[in-house]
Design a protein around this motif. Structure first.
Motif, short mmCIF file in Angstrom:
data_model
loop_
_atom_site.label_atom_id
_atom_site.label_comp_id
_atom_site.label_asym_id
_atom_site.label_seq_id
_atom_site.Cartn_x
_atom_site.Cartn_y
_atom_site.Cartn_z
N ILE A 10 14.49 -35.27 -96.37
CA ILE A 10 14.30 -36.09 -95.17
C ILE A 10 14.02 -35.20 -93.96
O ILE A 10 13.10 -35.46 -93.17
N PHE A 11 14.79 -34.12 -93.81
CA PHE A 11 14.55 -33.18 -92.71
C PHE A 11 13.13 -32.63 -92.77
O PHE A 11 12.42 -32.56 -91.75
N TYR A 12 12.69 -32.24 -93.95
CA TYR A 12 11.34 -31.69 -94.12
C TYR A 12 10.29 -32.71 -93.71
O TYR A 12 9.31 -32.38 -93.03
N MET A 13 10.48 -33.98 -94.10
CA MET A 13 9.50 -35.01 -93.79
C MET A 13 9.47 -35.30 -92.29
O MET A 13 8.39 -35.52 -91.72
N LEU A 27 8.78 -42.03 -96.62
CA LEU A 27 9.87 -42.02 -97.60
C LEU A 27 10.28 -43.43 -98.03
O LEU A 27 11.15 -43.58 -98.88
N ARG A 28 9.65 -44.43 -97.41
CA ARG A 28 9.99 -45.83 -97.69
C ARG A 28 11.47 -46.09 -97.42
O ARG A 28 12.18 -46.70 -98.24
N MET A 29 11.93 -45.59 -96.30
CA MET A 29 13.28 -45.81 -95.84
C MET A 29 13.24 -46.51 -94.49
O MET A 29 12.19 -46.55 -93.84
N THR A 30 14.37 -47.02 -94.05
CA THR A 30 14.44 -47.54 -92.69
C THR A 30 14.62 -46.38 -91.72
O THR A 30 15.17 -45.33 -92.09
N GLN A 31 14.18 -46.58 -90.49
CA GLN A 31 14.34 -45.51 -89.50
C GLN A 31 15.81 -45.19 -89.23
O GLN A 31 16.16 -44.01 -89.13
N PRO A 32 16.71 -46.20 -89.13
CA PRO A 32 18.12 -45.87 -88.93
C PRO A 32 18.70 -45.02 -90.07
O PRO A 32 19.54 -44.15 -89.83
N ALA A 33 18.24 -45.26 -91.31
CA ALA A 33 18.73 -44.47 -92.44
C ALA A 33 18.30 -43.02 -92.32
O ALA A 33 19.06 -42.09 -92.61
N ILE A 38 19.75 -37.27 -90.79
CA ILE A 38 19.53 -36.11 -89.92
C ILE A 38 20.78 -35.81 -89.10
O ILE A 38 21.17 -34.64 -88.94
N GLN A 39 21.43 -36.85 -88.60
CA GLN A 39 22.67 -36.65 -87.85
C GLN A 39 23.75 -36.01 -88.71
O GLN A 39 24.51 -35.14 -88.26
N SER A 40 23.81 -36.43 -89.98
CA SER A 40 24.78 -35.85 -90.91
C SER A 40 24.50 -34.37 -91.12
O SER A 40 25.42 -33.54 -91.17
N LEU A 41 23.23 -34.03 -91.24
CA LEU A 41 22.83 -32.63 -91.40
C LEU A 41 23.21 -31.82 -90.16
O LEU A 41 23.74 -30.70 -90.26
N GLU A 42 22.95 -32.39 -89.00
CA GLU A 42 23.27 -31.70 -87.75
C GLU A 42 24.79 -31.54 -87.58
O GLU A 42 25.26 -30.51 -87.10
N ASP A 43 25.54 -32.56 -87.97
CA ASP A 43 27.00 -32.49 -87.87
C ASP A 43 27.55 -31.37 -88.75
O ASP A 43 28.47 -30.64 -88.36
N TYR A 44 26.98 -31.23 -89.96
CA TYR A 44 27.47 -30.21 -90.88
C TYR A 44 27.25 -28.81 -90.30
O TYR A 44 28.15 -27.95 -90.36
N LYS A 48 21.85 -29.04 -83.23
CA LYS A 48 20.73 -29.96 -83.29
C LYS A 48 19.55 -29.30 -84.02
O LYS A 48 19.29 -28.10 -83.86
N MET A 49 18.86 -30.12 -84.81
CA MET A 49 17.67 -29.64 -85.52
C MET A 49 16.38 -30.00 -84.79
O MET A 49 15.34 -29.39 -85.02
N PHE A 50 16.45 -31.01 -83.92
CA PHE A 50 15.25 -31.47 -83.21
C PHE A 50 15.57 -31.68 -81.74
O PHE A 50 16.67 -32.12 -81.38
N ASN A 51 14.61 -31.35 -80.89
CA ASN A 51 14.66 -31.74 -79.49
C ASN A 51 13.88 -33.04 -79.35
O ASN A 51 12.66 -33.07 -79.61
N ARG A 52 14.57 -34.09 -79.00
CA ARG A 52 13.94 -35.41 -78.91
C ARG A 52 13.52 -35.69 -77.48
O ARG A 52 14.33 -35.61 -76.56
N THR A 53 12.23 -36.00 -77.28
CA THR A 53 11.73 -36.42 -75.97
C THR A 53 11.03 -37.76 -76.15
O THR A 53 10.85 -38.25 -77.26
#
Length: 303
Positions: A10-13, A27-33, A38-44, A48-53
Motif C-alpha cells: 500500500i505504501f509503495y502504491m 488496489l481496489r480498496m476504500t480510501q479510508p482503508a 499508512i497511519q499504522s505504518l507511520e505509528d510503528y 511521517k512517510m508523506f507530507n500532505r498538502t
C-alpha cells in the motif's frame, strides 16, 4: 505489530500514484482503508512517510528511505509467486486475460486445451481485442494481463517476451510455385500479395524482413489489404494472391489441402508474443501459473 507485506504494498502504491485516492483505486480498496494502513505504518516507525498538502503528496525523508525496501519487497514477492506457480497443480480460480487478434484467434485456443488438462479447476475468461484496448483495460484494472504481438511502451506497463513464432509463405493449392523445391524471393514477388492492413504486427514482420533483403514496401505488388487473418486466408485460398502468415493460423486449411506452406530461400520471418501487465500490480496465482506454463514448456506440438 511489525509492518507486513500488505502495508508495504500500500505504501509503495501511494508513493507511485502520489495520492491515497489513486492508490485506493489501483488496489481496489476504500480510501479510508488505505489511510488507516499508512497511519499504522507511520505509528510503528514513529515518523511521517508523506507530507500532505492540498495540491499533492510528497515523500518525507523517512518515506524516501523506506521506498526502495518496499520496492524490493514487491519484486521479491513477484519472484516468489512466479517460482511457486509451477507447483500449483490443484489450483482453483479464474484466469482473466486479454489477447490481441492473432494470439486470441489462433495461438491461445491451442494452448488453453493442454493448460486446462493440467489445471482443470482454473476457468478461463479471454477477451480478444486490439493491443490498445488491452492496455486501456489493464490500466483501468478490468484485466489482469494481456498477450500481444508487439512490445508495449507505457511507463506503467511491464512487457515481457513469452512466445516465439515464425511466419511462412502461404500459397493456394495448385499454385505454380507449389511444386517448386526452392522458392526465391524473386519468385514470390512476381505474384501479388494479400496482406493485413497497415499497422498489423504480421505485416510489419514481413515488411521488415523484406527490407533486410533490400525490398522496399512500395515494390511489393499488393493485390488486396484485409482487416483480419481469416479474410486473408480466404483470399489466398481463392487464388487472389500469396501471403506471409503464421503456420498456426492455417493449420486447418493445410490439413484440408486448401493451402500450402512454403519457405522463401534465405529468409526468415520471426516474431514474438509478449505478456503485458501493470508494473505495480501483483498478478493472481492463476495468471502466474499460465505465464509459467507458456514460458517453460515446449509448446510446438500444439501450435
Amino acid at each position: 505489530m511489525a509492518p507486513n507485506f500488505h502495508q508495504l504494498h500500500i505504501f509503495y502504491m501511494v508513493a507511485e500514484k502520489g495520492s491515497f485516492s489513486g492508490a485506493a483505486q489501483a488496489l481496489r480498496m476504500t480510501q479510508p482503508a488505505v489511510t488507516m494502513q499508512i497511519q499504522s505504518l507511520e505509528d510503528y516507525y514513529g515518523t511521517k512517510m508523506f507530507n500532505r498538502t492540498t495540491k499533492k503528496m510528497e515523500l518525507t525523508e523517512a518515506g524516501k528511505a523506506l521506498l526502495p525496501f518496499a520496492r524490493r519487497s514487491m519484486e521479491l514477492m513477484k519472484e516468489t509467486e512466479s517460482s511457486m506457480a509451477k507447483f500449483a497443480h490443484t489450483l482453483e480460480g479464474r484466469l482473466q486475460l486479454g489477447a490481441s487478434l492473432t494470439v486470441g484467434e489462433y495461438i491461445l485456443p491451442r494452448l488453453l486445451g493442454p493448460f486446462g488438462q493440467e489445471y482443470p479447476n482454473i476457468s478461463v475468461r479471454m477477451k480478444v481485442m486490439n493491443t490498445q484496448q488491452i492496455v486501456e483495460e489493464i490500466l483501468s484494472h478490468q484485466l489482469n494481463f494481456g498477450l500481444v504481438e508487439a512490445p508495449v511502451k507505457h511507463p506503467d506497463v511491464h512487457t515481457e517476451k513469452v512466445l516465439n513464432d515464425e511466419l511462412l509463405l502461404i500459397l493456394p493449392a495448385g499454385h505454380p510455385l507449389a511444386d517448386q523445391q526452392t522458392i526465391t524471393l524473386k519468385d514470390a514477388l512476381s505474384y501479388p500479395f494479400v496482406l493485413r492492413e497497415q499497422g498489423s504486427g504480421t505485416r510489419q514482420v514481413m515488411e521488415e524482413a523484406f527490407k533486410r533483403q533490400g525490398v522496399q514496401s512500395e515494390s511489393i505488388r499488393i493485390g488486396m489489404e484485409l482487416g483480419s487473418t481469416g479474410a486473408v486466408k480466404s483470399a489466398v485460398e481463392a487464388n487472389l494472391g500469396l501471403s506471409i502468415l503464421s503456420p498456426s493460423s492455417v493449420k486447418h486449411e493445410v490439413a484440408l489441402g486448401l493451402l500450402i506452406v512454403k519457405r522463401i530461400e534465405g529468409m526468415t520471418f520471426h516474431r514474438s508474443f509478449y505478456s503485458v501487465y501493470l508494473k505495480s500490480a501483483l498478478l493472481p496465482i492463476s495468471a502466474l501459473t499460465f505465464l509459467s506454463f507458456i514460458r517453460e514448456r515446449d509448446l510446438s506440438q500444439y501450435l
